[in-house]
Scaffold this motif. Structure first.
Motif, PDB file in Angstrom:
ATOM      1  N   ALA A   1       2.999 -11.498   1.953  1.00 47.87           N
ATOM      2  CA  ALA A   1       1.725 -11.563   2.648  1.00 47.87           C
ATOM      3  C   ALA A   1       1.536 -12.957   3.253  1.00 47.87           C
ATOM      4  O   ALA A   1       1.902 -13.966   2.643  1.00 47.87           O
ATOM      5  CB  ALA A   1       0.586 -11.260   1.676  1.00 47.87           C
ATOM      6  N   ASN A   2       0.965 -12.981   4.461  1.00 48.90           N
ATOM      7  CA  ASN A   2       0.631 -14.275   5.056  1.00 48.90           C
ATOM      8  C   ASN A   2      -0.611 -14.832   4.341  1.00 48.90           C
ATOM      9  O   ASN A   2      -1.184 -14.181   3.460  1.00 48.90           O
ATOM     10  CB  ASN A   2       0.450 -14.144   6.576  1.00 48.90           C
ATOM     11  CG  ASN A   2      -0.720 -13.244   6.959  1.00 48.90           C
ATOM     12  OD1 ASN A   2      -1.753 -13.193   6.276  1.00 48.90           O
ATOM     13  ND2 ASN A   2      -0.563 -12.514   8.056  1.00 48.90           N
ATOM     14  N   ASP A   3      -1.025 -16.027   4.703  1.00 43.55           N
ATOM     15  CA  ASP A   3      -2.138 -16.686   4.000  1.00 43.55           C
ATOM     16  C   ASP A   3      -3.418 -15.855   4.034  1.00 43.55           C
ATOM     17  O   ASP A   3      -4.120 -15.743   3.028  1.00 43.55           O
ATOM     18  CB  ASP A   3      -2.400 -18.071   4.593  1.00 43.55           C
ATOM     19  CG  ASP A   3      -1.293 -19.065   4.302  1.00 43.55           C
ATOM     20  OD1 ASP A   3      -0.467 -18.804   3.396  1.00 43.55           O
ATOM     21  OD2 ASP A   3      -1.248 -20.107   4.988  1.00 43.55           O
ATOM     22  N   GLU A   4      -3.722 -15.286   5.175  1.00 45.61           N
ATOM     23  CA  GLU A   4      -4.943 -14.468   5.314  1.00 45.61           C
ATOM     24  C   GLU A   4      -4.859 -13.207   4.448  1.00 45.61           C
ATOM     25  O   GLU A   4      -5.820 -12.852   3.760  1.00 45.61           O
ATOM     26  CB  GLU A   4      -5.142 -14.094   6.786  1.00 45.61           C
ATOM     27  CG  GLU A   4      -6.408 -13.325   7.061  1.00 45.61           C
ATOM     28  CD  GLU A   4      -6.565 -13.028   8.534  1.00 45.61           C
ATOM     29  OE1 GLU A   4      -6.941 -11.890   8.860  1.00 45.61           O
ATOM     30  OE2 GLU A   4      -6.316 -13.935   9.363  1.00 45.61           O
ATOM     31  N   GLU A   5      -3.715 -12.545   4.476  1.00 46.27           N
ATOM     32  CA  GLU A   5      -3.533 -11.346   3.653  1.00 46.27           C
ATOM     33  C   GLU A   5      -3.594 -11.689   2.159  1.00 46.27           C
ATOM     34  O   GLU A   5      -4.206 -10.969   1.374  1.00 46.27           O
ATOM     35  CB  GLU A   5      -2.196 -10.677   3.981  1.00 46.27           C
ATOM     36  CG  GLU A   5      -2.161 -10.066   5.365  1.00 46.27           C
ATOM     37  CD  GLU A   5      -0.757  -9.729   5.835  1.00 46.27           C
ATOM     38  OE1 GLU A   5      -0.631  -8.749   6.588  1.00 46.27           O
ATOM     39  OE2 GLU A   5       0.203 -10.454   5.470  1.00 46.27           O
TER      40      GLU A   5
ATOM     41  N   PRO B   1       3.697 -15.269  -4.878  1.00 45.67           N
ATOM     42  CA  PRO B   1       3.659 -14.412  -3.700  1.00 45.67           C
ATOM     43  C   PRO B   1       3.007 -13.050  -3.944  1.00 45.67           C
ATOM     44  O   PRO B   1       3.212 -12.425  -4.982  1.00 45.67           O
ATOM     45  CB  PRO B   1       5.139 -14.204  -3.350  1.00 45.67           C
ATOM     46  CG  PRO B   1       5.861 -15.331  -4.015  1.00 45.67           C
ATOM     47  CD  PRO B   1       5.074 -15.603  -5.264  1.00 45.67           C
ATOM     48  N   VAL B   2       2.227 -12.643  -2.971  1.00 48.27           N
ATOM     49  CA  VAL B   2       1.726 -11.285  -2.872  1.00 48.27           C
ATOM     50  C   VAL B   2       2.675 -10.584  -1.906  1.00 48.27           C
ATOM     51  O   VAL B   2       2.936 -11.085  -0.810  1.00 48.27           O
ATOM     52  CB  VAL B   2       0.280 -11.255  -2.337  1.00 48.27           C
ATOM     53  CG1 VAL B   2      -0.171  -9.836  -2.040  1.00 48.27           C
ATOM     54  CG2 VAL B   2      -0.662 -11.944  -3.326  1.00 48.27           C
ATOM     55  N   VAL B   3       3.220  -9.445  -2.315  1.00 51.87           N
ATOM     56  CA  VAL B   3       4.223  -8.744  -1.516  1.00 51.87           C
ATOM     57  C   VAL B   3       3.657  -7.402  -1.047  1.00 51.87           C
ATOM     58  O   VAL B   3       3.145  -6.622  -1.857  1.00 51.87           O
ATOM     59  CB  VAL B   3       5.519  -8.511  -2.337  1.00 51.87           C
ATOM     60  CG1 VAL B   3       6.542  -7.742  -1.530  1.00 51.87           C
ATOM     61  CG2 VAL B   3       6.083  -9.850  -2.796  1.00 51.87           C
TER      62      VAL B   3
END
Length: 142
Positions: free
Chosen positions: A101-105, A132-134
């Motif tokens: 996930a990008n920073d916003e996600e 990390p959020v994947v």
């Protein structure tokens, strides 16, 4: 928890989940579990781990926490190198593309995953790395 103990528990969980089609192992700490299969970045062989997940529309969200260790789990490093993965939920198998996930996600998902399983917040305090959020996005096959 030592790494070997984590691997042993993961092997047992994976085996029970597969043998029962998720009847055993589908839920853990009041959360749903999936099996994620990546391709080993060194071995080229399938590598399957049980993970807590949240739904993201048709896809899924998993967390590469590794209990707050200072290094990423092997499954995460595998999918960074080869993002085509397989997801098993109960008896259903799906092909997916994994991405961090990008920073916003991440800002959107992190509070939701901590709400689902509070230990993720504890794990983040144990390490300087950003856990990390994947995002696992389903792919149509064939």
């Amino acid at each position: 928890m030592r790494d070997e103990l984590v691997r042993r528990r993961s092997r047992i969980h994976r085996a029970l989940y597969r043998m029962t089609g998720g009847i055993v192992g589908r839920r853990l700490v009041d959360n749903d579990m999936l099996l994620l299969t990546t391709i080993g970045r060194h071995s080229g062989q399938p590598h399957t781990v049980p993970l807590l997940y949240l739904r993201n529309g048709e896809g899924w969200v998993v967390i590469a926490s590794y209990g707050g260790r200072d290094r990423h789990p092997a499954w995460y490093l595998n999918l960074v190198d080869a993002p085509s993965v397989e997801v098993q939920i109960s008896r259903q198998h799906s092909h997916a593309r994994a991405r961090t996930a990008n920073d916003e996600e991440r800002a959107h998902w992190w509070p939701l995953v901590v709400e689902a399983y509070g230990d993720y917040a504890v794990y983040q305090t144990r390490t300087d790395r950003v856990i990390p959020v994947v995002l696992l996005e389903p792919m149509s096959v064939g």
